[in-house]
Design a protein around this motif. Structure first.
Motif, PDB file in Angstrom:
ATOM      1  N   TYR A 112      16.560  -2.357  25.988  1.00 31.02           N
ATOM      2  CA  TYR A 112      15.658  -2.256  24.838  1.00 31.02           C
ATOM      3  C   TYR A 112      15.439  -0.805  24.430  1.00 31.02           C
ATOM      4  O   TYR A 112      15.432  -0.481  23.246  1.00 31.02           O
ATOM      5  CB  TYR A 112      14.318  -2.925  25.173  1.00 31.02           C
ATOM      6  CG  TYR A 112      13.317  -2.889  24.055  1.00 31.02           C
ATOM      7  CD1 TYR A 112      13.442  -3.734  22.962  1.00 31.02           C
ATOM      8  CD2 TYR A 112      12.238  -2.015  24.086  1.00 31.02           C
ATOM      9  CE1 TYR A 112      12.523  -3.708  21.926  1.00 31.02           C
ATOM     10  CE2 TYR A 112      11.316  -1.984  23.057  1.00 31.02           C
ATOM     11  CZ  TYR A 112      11.464  -2.829  21.985  1.00 31.02           C
ATOM     12  OH  TYR A 112      10.547  -2.794  20.964  1.00 31.02           O
ATOM     13  N   THR A 113      15.263   0.063  25.428  1.00 28.44           N
ATOM     14  CA  THR A 113      14.968   1.462  25.115  1.00 28.44           C
ATOM     15  C   THR A 113      16.224   2.302  24.930  1.00 28.44           C
ATOM     16  O   THR A 113      16.148   3.399  24.379  1.00 28.44           O
ATOM     17  CB  THR A 113      14.112   2.105  26.227  1.00 28.44           C
ATOM     18  OG1 THR A 113      14.838   2.070  27.463  1.00 28.44           O
ATOM     19  CG2 THR A 113      12.782   1.405  26.373  1.00 28.44           C
ATOM     20  N   SER A 126      12.240   2.893   6.387  1.00 29.12           N
ATOM     21  CA  SER A 126      13.194   2.040   5.682  1.00 29.12           C
ATOM     22  C   SER A 126      12.494   1.254   4.570  1.00 29.12           C
ATOM     23  O   SER A 126      13.001   1.156   3.451  1.00 29.12           O
ATOM     24  CB  SER A 126      13.858   1.082   6.671  1.00 29.12           C
ATOM     25  OG  SER A 126      14.649   0.137   5.998  1.00 29.12           O
ATOM     26  N   VAL A 129      10.859   3.845  12.179  1.00 31.91           N
ATOM     27  CA  VAL A 129      12.126   3.608  11.475  1.00 31.91           C
ATOM     28  C   VAL A 129      11.938   2.517  10.426  1.00 31.91           C
ATOM     29  O   VAL A 129      12.396   2.642   9.287  1.00 31.91           O
ATOM     30  CB  VAL A 129      13.251   3.235  12.475  1.00 31.91           C
ATOM     31  CG1 VAL A 129      14.475   2.693  11.761  1.00 31.91           C
ATOM     32  CG2 VAL A 129      13.616   4.437  13.337  1.00 31.91           C
ATOM     33  N   TRP A 130      11.247   1.440  10.801  1.00 30.79           N
ATOM     34  CA  TRP A 130      11.016   0.348   9.853  1.00 30.79           C
ATOM     35  C   TRP A 130      10.188   0.827   8.664  1.00 30.79           C
ATOM     36  O   TRP A 130      10.504   0.508   7.514  1.00 30.79           O
ATOM     37  CB  TRP A 130      10.311  -0.829  10.535  1.00 30.79           C
ATOM     38  CG  TRP A 130      10.021  -1.925   9.562  1.00 30.79           C
ATOM     39  CD1 TRP A 130      10.847  -2.938   9.192  1.00 30.79           C
ATOM     40  CD2 TRP A 130       8.822  -2.088   8.784  1.00 30.79           C
ATOM     41  NE1 TRP A 130      10.243  -3.726   8.244  1.00 30.79           N
ATOM     42  CE2 TRP A 130       9.003  -3.228   7.971  1.00 30.79           C
ATOM     43  CE3 TRP A 130       7.628  -1.383   8.699  1.00 30.79           C
ATOM     44  CZ2 TRP A 130       8.023  -3.673   7.092  1.00 30.79           C
ATOM     45  CZ3 TRP A 130       6.649  -1.835   7.816  1.00 30.79           C
ATOM     46  CH2 TRP A 130       6.859  -2.972   7.024  1.00 30.79           C
ATOM     47  N   GLU A 187       9.254   3.385  22.568  1.00 33.21           N
ATOM     48  CA  GLU A 187      10.330   2.732  21.815  1.00 33.21           C
ATOM     49  C   GLU A 187       9.767   1.852  20.702  1.00 33.21           C
ATOM     50  O   GLU A 187      10.305   1.816  19.598  1.00 33.21           O
ATOM     51  CB  GLU A 187      11.218   1.901  22.746  1.00 33.21           C
ATOM     52  CG  GLU A 187      12.371   1.209  22.057  1.00 33.21           C
ATOM     53  CD  GLU A 187      13.356   2.152  21.382  1.00 33.21           C
ATOM     54  OE1 GLU A 187      14.114   1.673  20.512  1.00 33.21           O
ATOM     55  OE2 GLU A 187      13.400   3.358  21.700  1.00 33.21           O
ATOM     56  N   ILE A 188       8.690   1.159  20.974  1.00 31.49           N
ATOM     57  CA  ILE A 188       8.049   0.345  19.928  1.00 31.49           C
ATOM     58  C   ILE A 188       7.589   1.246  18.784  1.00 31.49           C
ATOM     59  O   ILE A 188       7.809   0.933  17.605  1.00 31.49           O
ATOM     60  CB  ILE A 188       6.868  -0.464  20.514  1.00 31.49           C
ATOM     61  CG1 ILE A 188       7.403  -1.574  21.418  1.00 31.49           C
ATOM     62  CG2 ILE A 188       5.991  -1.037  19.407  1.00 31.49           C
ATOM     63  CD1 ILE A 188       6.341  -2.267  22.247  1.00 31.49           C
ATOM     64  N   ARG A 226       8.777   4.191  17.990  1.00 30.47           N
ATOM     65  CA  ARG A 226       9.961   4.725  17.308  1.00 30.47           C
ATOM     66  C   ARG A 226      10.517   3.692  16.329  1.00 30.47           C
ATOM     67  O   ARG A 226      10.815   4.003  15.176  1.00 30.47           O
ATOM     68  CB  ARG A 226      11.038   5.111  18.330  1.00 30.47           C
ATOM     69  CG  ARG A 226      12.255   5.801  17.699  1.00 30.47           C
ATOM     70  CD  ARG A 226      13.433   5.870  18.654  1.00 30.47           C
ATOM     71  NE  ARG A 226      14.018   4.570  18.913  1.00 30.47           N
ATOM     72  CZ  ARG A 226      14.809   3.901  18.053  1.00 30.47           C
ATOM     73  NH1 ARG A 226      15.086   4.400  16.864  1.00 30.47           N
ATOM     74  NH2 ARG A 226      15.313   2.724  18.372  1.00 30.47           N
ATOM     75  N   ARG A 227      10.630   2.448  16.790  1.00 32.83           N
ATOM     76  CA  ARG A 227      11.166   1.388  15.923  1.00 32.83           C
ATOM     77  C   ARG A 227      10.240   1.125  14.731  1.00 32.83           C
ATOM     78  O   ARG A 227      10.699   0.854  13.634  1.00 32.83           O
ATOM     79  CB  ARG A 227      11.386   0.110  16.721  1.00 32.83           C
ATOM     80  CG  ARG A 227      12.537   0.228  17.701  1.00 32.83           C
ATOM     81  CD  ARG A 227      12.754  -1.050  18.468  1.00 32.83           C
ATOM     82  NE  ARG A 227      13.801  -0.892  19.461  1.00 32.83           N
ATOM     83  CZ  ARG A 227      14.514  -1.893  19.935  1.00 32.83           C
ATOM     84  NH1 ARG A 227      14.299  -3.126  19.534  1.00 32.83           N
ATOM     85  NH2 ARG A 227      15.446  -1.669  20.834  1.00 32.83           N
ATOM     86  N   ARG A 228       8.934   1.194  14.968  1.00 31.92           N
ATOM     87  CA  ARG A 228       7.979   1.010  13.873  1.00 31.92           C
ATOM     88  C   ARG A 228       8.170   2.100  12.824  1.00 31.92           C
ATOM     89  O   ARG A 228       8.209   1.829  11.627  1.00 31.92           O
ATOM     90  CB  ARG A 228       6.541   1.038  14.410  1.00 31.92           C
ATOM     91  CG  ARG A 228       5.483   0.868  13.317  1.00 31.92           C
ATOM     92  CD  ARG A 228       4.121   1.377  13.752  1.00 31.92           C
ATOM     93  NE  ARG A 228       4.129   2.647  14.431  1.00 31.92           N
ATOM     94  CZ  ARG A 228       4.209   3.835  13.826  1.00 31.92           C
ATOM     95  NH1 ARG A 228       4.309   3.917  12.523  1.00 31.92           N
ATOM     96  NH2 ARG A 228       4.203   4.953  14.531  1.00 31.92           N
TER      97      ARG A 228
END
Length: 151
Positions: free
Chosen positions: A75-76, A100, A96-97, A89-90, A92-94
């Motif tokens: 996942y990471t 976007s 990026v979203w 990681e959560i 970071r993904r947030r």
């Protein structure tokens, strides 16, 4: 045949012993057979889960820990785990979203709401006025509003 005190207990005891005998596949019942059977079944299930033939205490916990660690690393995208990696990681993904979705960098508080309102109402970001949501809902439900012209 009349009921006597203890008949129900005797019947239940007989039934339970027959079921344990059926489960174990043994001839006759001995005290502790159910515990031994459950223990053997649990150890077999743990062996299947862990891929081990011989059970040792702690196998299940070790296998769960191994599988969780593997999933966390996948996942990471890291080679090792440090406390807080999942949270980072959560986040970071947030981020990026959000970038976007907004189509740009530099998120500020309220940007998501402005973008969502713009997308819903069809107006440009920041041009929202009171009543725009109701108008957009009405338009989506009933079609564009037609105005009569006075000739």
């Amino acid at each position: 045949e009349e009921y006597e005190l203890g008949d129900l207990s005797v019947a239940l005891d007989t039934f339970a012993k027959e079921e344990v005998t059926r489960m174990t596949g043994k001839e006759g019942y001995e005290f502790g057979d159910l515990s031994v059977e459950i223990d053997a079944r649990v150890k077999r299930a743990v062996g299947e889960f862990t891929g081990k033939v011989t059970y040792t205490p702690g196998d299940l916990q070790a296998e769960i820990r191994r599988r969780v660690a593997k999933q966390v690393l996948e996942y990471t995208g890291k080679d090792g785990y440090e406390f807080g990696d999942i949270t980072r990681e959560i986040n970071r993904r947030r981020a990026v979203w959000v970038e976007s979705y907004l189509g740009r960098e530099g998120y500020e508080f309220g940007d998501l709401t402005k973008k969502a309102l713009a997308d819903f109402t069809g107006k440009k970001e920041g041009e929202y006025r009171f009543g725009d949501i109701s108008k957009a809902i009405g338009s989506k439900l009933f079609g564009p509003r037609k105005r009569k012209r006075d000739d």
